[in-house]
Write a protein that holds these residues in place. Structure first.
Motif, mmCIF file in Angstrom:
data_model
loop_
_atom_site.group_PDB
_atom_site.id
_atom_site.type_symbol
_atom_site.label_atom_id
_atom_site.label_comp_id
_atom_site.label_asym_id
_atom_site.label_seq_id
_atom_site.Cartn_x
_atom_site.Cartn_y
_atom_site.Cartn_z
ATOM 1 N N ARG A 65 0.817 -1.210 0.000
ATOM 2 C CA ARG A 65 0.000 0.000 0.000
ATOM 3 C C ARG A 65 0.852 1.261 0.000
ATOM 4 N N ARG A 66 2.101 1.138 0.424
ATOM 5 C CA ARG A 66 2.996 2.287 0.488
ATOM 6 C C ARG A 66 4.368 1.851 -0.005
ATOM 7 N N PRO A 67 4.851 2.433 -1.087
ATOM 8 C CA PRO A 67 6.169 2.033 -1.599
ATOM 9 C C PRO A 67 7.249 2.254 -0.551
ATOM 10 N N GLY A 68 8.149 1.288 -0.431
ATOM 11 C CA GLY A 68 9.255 1.414 0.497
ATOM 12 C C GLY A 68 8.836 1.481 1.947
ATOM 13 N N CYS A 69 7.769 0.748 2.303
ATOM 14 C CA CYS A 69 7.266 0.795 3.675
ATOM 15 C C CYS A 69 8.121 -0.077 4.587
ATOM 16 N N THR A 70 8.278 0.361 5.822
ATOM 17 C CA THR A 70 8.992 -0.398 6.845
ATOM 18 C C THR A 70 8.013 -1.324 7.560
ATOM 19 N N PRO A 71 8.259 -2.649 7.557
ATOM 20 C CA PRO A 71 7.363 -3.576 8.254
ATOM 21 C C PRO A 71 7.490 -3.453 9.774
#
Length: 340
Positions: A65-71
């Motif tokens: 849902r968000r490019p380059g998101c931190t898990p």
């Protein structure tokens, strides 16, 4: 507000492009530390549990849902900076941030106390940056005050594995003193088993892992085997993301039994036979995230129960290794990242 950390950047992992975990979808980066808004908290991450949902996000089972998101959504953090309307939180306070990160508060689901079904719901590590980082920013209205006396690495798994297991147990409608089957025995199941045993249930575990079977028996399960439980079940919870287990779990139910499917992702379910799997008022239901009330209720119960958490520690720099071990089924209990 107090001042931001002087370095101005934080180390974080991001999902650059979802792919099989062996191909390395996680990438380490240095990111500017964001300044929190009026209702937000800047947290210094003290521990972050590694959930199977993080694996689904990294591998693309859940679309990004968000490019380059931190898990990471099992975050124990220290408040470093609090916004002007951040619910009375103060610098230095220890709090927990979980999967549910925001809802609209206006739709019919929110108004009915079912905010987990809000169409505008947002999630930590999927819509906003999560806890595979040194710092993160969260909405103060969706964090929890944590039980005292629990080490950070023991508290972190309670924030998803524990809360989702709690909701799954509620959805399974286990009668008092009933027989409960748990299919799969990872992070969530090993906490749910302890909750069910404390409530007087007879717990039967089905898992292929010999180490997980030993852990289940150590935690009070009445049986633990690789195939089917030894008796008819009043309720069952499917934690393993394997749709092939749905017919088997339904067959193990006694009349009027309920199967709750706890995962956010499930592989294909084989065709069901009405007479064998659903007749005699057997019920199958899903579990969708959680409400904040679920979180508060579970953490209050956990404060009394003090569950034994089998935490396997990894440094923040080995987040990719932790996900790979989770994918390989070599984590018995729950993996937890601990930043330096």
């Amino acid at each position: 507000m107090t001042a931001l950390p002087s370095s101005g950047t934080t180390r974080a992992w991001v999902v650059e492009r979802p792919a099989p975990i062996a191909s390395g979808p996680l990438r380490p980066v240095e990111r500017e530390i964001a300044e929190p808004g009026p209702y937000e908290l800047l947290l210094g991450v003290r521990a972050c549990g590694v959930c199977r949902t993080d694996l689904h996000l990294a591998e693309g089972d859940l679309p990004p849902r968000r490019p380059g998101c931190t898990p990471g959504h099992e975050i124990v953090g220290e408040v470093l900076t609090a916004g002007a309307y951040a619910g009375g939180f103060t610098a230095g306070e220890r709090v927990g941030a979980a999967w549910l990160a925001g809802t609209c508060g206006r739709c019919r689901w929110c108004r009915a106390g079912r905010e987990n079904l809000c169409p505008a719901s947002r999630y930590t590590g999927w819509d906003i940056h999560g806890g595979f980082a040194g710092h993160t920013v969260v909405d103060s209205r969706y964090v929890y005050r944590l039980p005292e006396g629990l080490p950070d690495e023991d508290a972190a798994p309670l924030l998803c594995a524990g809360i989702i297991g709690y909701r799954a147990l509620e959805r399974a409608e286990l009668p008092r003193g009933g027989r409960l089957g748990l299919y799969g025995f990872g992070a969530s199941a090993h906490l749910t088993a302890q909750l069910a045993v404390a409530r007087g249930a007879e717990v039967h575990v089905v898992t292929r892992s010999p180490a997980a079977r030993r852990l289940a028996l150590d935690l009070g399960a009445a049986s633990a085997g690789p195939d089917a439980p030894p008796c008819p079940l009043d309720s069952a919870i499917l934690f393993a993301p394997a749709g092939s287990l749905v017919p088997k779990a339904l067959e193990a139910l006694d009349r009027g039994g309920t199967l709750a499917i706890a995962g956010i992702h499930l592989t294909g379910v084989p065709p069901l036979d009405y007479g064998r799997h659903l007749f005699q008022e057997r019920t199958m239901r899903s579990v969708a995230a959680n409400t904040r009330e679920d979180g508060r209720a579970y953490l209050a119960e956990a404060a009394r129960l003090r569950p034994a958490v089998r935490a396997v520690r990894y440094s923040l720099g080995r987040a990719d290794r932790a996900l790979a071990d989770l994918a390989a089924g070599s984590v018995t209990g729950v993996a937890v990242l601990v930043p330096p």
